[in-house]
Scaffold this motif. Structure first.
Motif, PDB file in Angstrom:
ATOM      1  N   UNK A 541      -1.170   1.743  -0.726  1.00 52.35           N
ATOM      2  CA  UNK A 541      -2.381   0.750  -0.418  1.00 52.35           C
ATOM      3  C   UNK A 541      -3.789   1.548  -0.238  1.00 52.35           C
ATOM      4  N   UNK A 542      -4.782   0.979  -0.746  1.00 49.06           N
ATOM      5  CA  UNK A 542      -6.237   1.628  -0.442  1.00 49.06           C
ATOM      6  C   UNK A 542      -6.401   2.010   0.587  1.00 49.06           C
ATOM      7  N   UNK A 543      -5.847   1.710   1.913  1.00 45.88           N
ATOM      8  CA  UNK A 543      -6.079   2.148   3.134  1.00 45.88           C
ATOM      9  C   UNK A 543      -5.663   3.689   3.239  1.00 45.88           C
ATOM     10  N   UNK A 544      -4.576   4.160   2.524  1.00 39.96           N
ATOM     11  CA  UNK A 544      -3.939   5.412   2.565  1.00 39.96           C
ATOM     12  C   UNK A 544      -4.683   6.687   1.999  1.00 39.96           C
ATOM     13  N   UNK A 545      -5.787   6.448   1.088  1.00 39.22           N
ATOM     14  CA  UNK A 545      -6.403   7.398   0.411  1.00 39.22           C
ATOM     15  C   UNK A 545      -6.775   8.474   1.453  1.00 39.22           C
ATOM     16  N   UNK A 546      -7.439   8.311   2.499  1.00 38.38           N
ATOM     17  CA  UNK A 546      -8.105   9.170   3.216  1.00 38.38           C
ATOM     18  C   UNK A 546      -6.920  10.185   3.698  1.00 38.38           C
ATOM     19  N   UNK A 547      -5.719   9.806   4.009  1.00 41.02           N
ATOM     20  CA  UNK A 547      -4.767  10.651   4.174  1.00 41.02           C
ATOM     21  C   UNK A 547      -4.443  11.735   2.973  1.00 41.02           C
ATOM     22  N   UNK A 548      -4.445  11.360   1.774  1.00 43.15           N
ATOM     23  CA  UNK A 548      -4.146  12.138   0.500  1.00 43.15           C
ATOM     24  C   UNK A 548      -5.323  12.844   0.370  1.00 43.15           C
TER      25      UNK A 548
END
Length: 632
Positions: A541-548
């Protein structure tokens, strides 16, 4: 400024700008050392003293001469890989950096300038220690251009290409420490004609030139650009103000300088009416202060070979304390000249008794110097030689007060005032560089560059805002942070990806990571494309990019980050089954609240999926299941 404080046309106000901008080429201008700074401990130090030299006409520049009177030693911090023998002035300069020439030609073309056929390198004498050689290498690359402003066109006289100075690190008794990592970085010098006549106009021109510079390969950040402002009025003199960084403060700075010059002219006329005179005799009045209660004077006299010296200024009384800029007086200017010689300050008639100096001590100085009505004195307490040197400088400045406004270079202050720096340089500081051959510039080279000019930042902002449906703020931040090209390159590779998501992560998320000391150098374009492709392919999901993105800053691949953090999105079937379970558990709530249960149920669902389900998909399924219960 809402209203003009002065009639600038009547006063004959004239202003010009000089902008010095570091260019972002791979190497320095006259050597192949890397074009960036370092905070590593220096690997060696070089010690030098500098002295002024005569020009081709046998003259010595007055600014260089004043600097030489300070008799300072200079310490230069050097490195094995960030600096070389060229910066140390132990080896002839290398060939002119052609990348820096190309960047300068772009700038010249954007300012409608005529590029020269031959680039001649000159030596500009600088002996404040910022150059190990005692001179700066510089040359003119283009002339006769203009920029458009709301006040009309402003002429760009010259575009110079020169080497930046060494970086000042600190100062100790009799020594100034410089670091050689900045020395030799390519620097573009843009000089306008003095044809600006209103304080707001100079701000507009500075903005326009800033737009042009940001469209090319220039360095960003603190210290990479320096702006100098030249100001004069008809009855005054040309003043060069160094270090004018804040565009919003420019109009105030012009206004304050006009006030300063008008006050100095007014003081000069009063001094001439009084028949004022500056005597050059320096009196030793130490004995008068042997029992002083002034903590300042007493503390200085406790040092070895310290004295209290005085000069008298006939008919100056009452005028030394006149305010010439907000919070600054004529006496402040005298003090600034004295401080250049290493003294901490001076005392004058118009501010005494004060600072612990009593009326009795003032009277004793008046008597010792045989002062008459309206005569003034100036005191300096310091080590003997420094005190004598300081008072000689004050005498020179007091003589200038009789004439009006002296030509000089001043330093910008944060409140819009200025302070004395040095005399205005003269043409005597320039002479030919004999170690560098003339550089021929092919007109075909200029034509090719001029045919492929970059967009100006304001044009680019408007275009990407419209083309990619971004907010004005997001488009502006992309351009200001020099990320617009990166954004467009990623969007080109992922045309179906949400442009707002890409722009937001590039602009804000990466900025926050840098602030939190993540190593964002890992976030190359290819890595960012990999990360955003995971969203585009519906893997996360778009919300998970910060973790990556955080993992990528530690060297973890996007694929491994997805696996390690269990970020892969759930299938729609799995999501639907889980939502039906939530609906069944909250059937009573739905029967009571109807569609009002939508918000609470969405919260429960998103908390359960922890970002592993698309929000819009979840919303659609929850809404469908609520309607089923309501319709039964």
């Amino acid at each position: 400024m809402s209203e003009d404080k002065f009639d600038y046309k009547e006063l004959g106000l004239m202003m010009g700008l000089e902008i010095h901008q570091q260019l972002d080429s791979e190497t320095k201008l006259f050597c192949r050392c890397p074009n960036h700074l370092t905070d590593k401990e220096p690997e060696r130090k070089i010690y030098r003293r500098l002295r002024p030299t005569q020009s081709e006409l046998g003259e010595i520049d007055r600014a260089a001469y004043e600097e030489s009177q300070r008799n300072l030693q200079f310490v230069y911090e050097a490195y094995n890989h960030h600096t070389c023998l060229v910066e140390a002035d132990e080896e002839p300069p290398a060939k002119l950096n052609q990348e820096a020439v190309d960047i300068s030609i772009i700038l010249a073309s954007l300012m409608h300038m005529k590029v020269v056929d031959e680039f001649h390198t000159m030596r500009k004498q600088v002996i404040d220690g910022s150059n190990t050689s005692g001179f700066q290498r510089t040359g003119i690359l283009a002339t006769d251009g203009y920029v458009e402003t709301e006040f009309g066109n402003v002429t760009i006289e010259t575009l110079g290409l020169e080497e930046d100075a060494a970086r000042r690190i600190g100062e100790e008794e009799g020594k100034i420490v410089f670091r050689l990592d900045r020395l030799g970085i390519p620097l573009a010098e843009i000089t306008t004609s003095p044809d600006m006549n209103h304080p707001l106009q100079v701000k507009d021109v500075a903005y326009q030139l800033g737009q042009i510079l940001r469209s090319t390969k220039v360095k960003r950040g603190l210290g990479t650009i320096r702006q100098d402002l030249n100001i004069s009025i008809r009855e005054g003199a040309r003043i060069e103000v160094k270090g004018v960084q804040d565009l919003e403060l420019m109009p105030t700075m012009v206004e304050n300088e006009v006030q300063r010059q008008l006050k100095l002219i007014e003081i000069s006329k009063k001094l001439q009416e009084r028949g004022a005179k500056v005597e050059e005799t320096i009196y030793d009045v130490t004995e008068l202060f042997k029992n002083t209660e002034s903590k300042i004077v007493k503390g200085i006299l406790e040092k070895e070979d310290s004295h209290v010296l005085a000069i008298k200024l006939k008919q100056f009384k009452g005028l030394i304390g006149v305010e010439i800029q907000p919070g600054k007086r004529l006496g402040t200017e005298f003090s600034e000249h004295g401080k250049k010689m290493g003294v901490t300050g001076l005392f004058h008639t118009d501010e005494l008794p004060n600072y612990g100096i009593t009326q009795e001590e003032v009277d004793s100085v008046n008597k010792e110097l045989e002062l008459e009505e309206n005569d003034a004195f100036i005191l300096v307490a310091e080590e003997s030689q420094k005190a004598y040197n300081a008072l000689h400088e004050v005498i020179k400045r007091a003589k200038q007060a009789l004439e009006g406004v002296p030509e000089e270079t001043r330093r910008a202050q944060d409140n819009g005032n200025t302070e004395y720096l040095r005399p205005l340089p003269t043409a005597s500081r320039m002479y030919v560089e004999t170690d560098i051959p003339t550089e021929m510039i092919d007109p075909a080279r200029v034509e090719k560059i001029a045919a492929n000019l970059p967009e100006l930042p304001n044009v680019k902002k408007e275009r990407i805002q419209k083309e990619y449906e971004l907010s004005e703020d997001l488009a502006e931040q992309l351009v200001q942070r020099n990320n617009a090209d990166l954004f467009e390159e990623i969007q080109k590779e992922l045309p179906n990806m949400d442009s707002v998501k890409i722009a937001s992560d590039i602009t804000y998320t990466i900025k926050d990571l840098k602030r939190d000391n993540y190593d964002i150098t890992y976030l190359t374009k290819d890595t960012l494309v990999e990360i955003f492709k995971l969203v585009d392919d519906d893997i996360i999901s778009a919300a998970e990019t910060e973790v990556i993105l955080k993992d990528a800053c530690k060297g973890v691949s996007p694929q491994d980050s997805v696996k390690n953090n269990n970020l892969e999105k759930l299938s729609d079937d799995v999501v639907e089954v889980a939502i039906k379970e939530i609906i069944a558990e909250n059937k009573d709530m739905i029967e009571q609240r109807k569609m009002g249960a939508m918000g609470p149920l969405m919260g429960k669902a998103m908390a359960k999926f922890k970002g592993k389900a698309d929000g819009q998909t979840v919303s659609n399924i929850v809404k469908t299941e609520i309607l089923k219960i309501m319709n039964n």
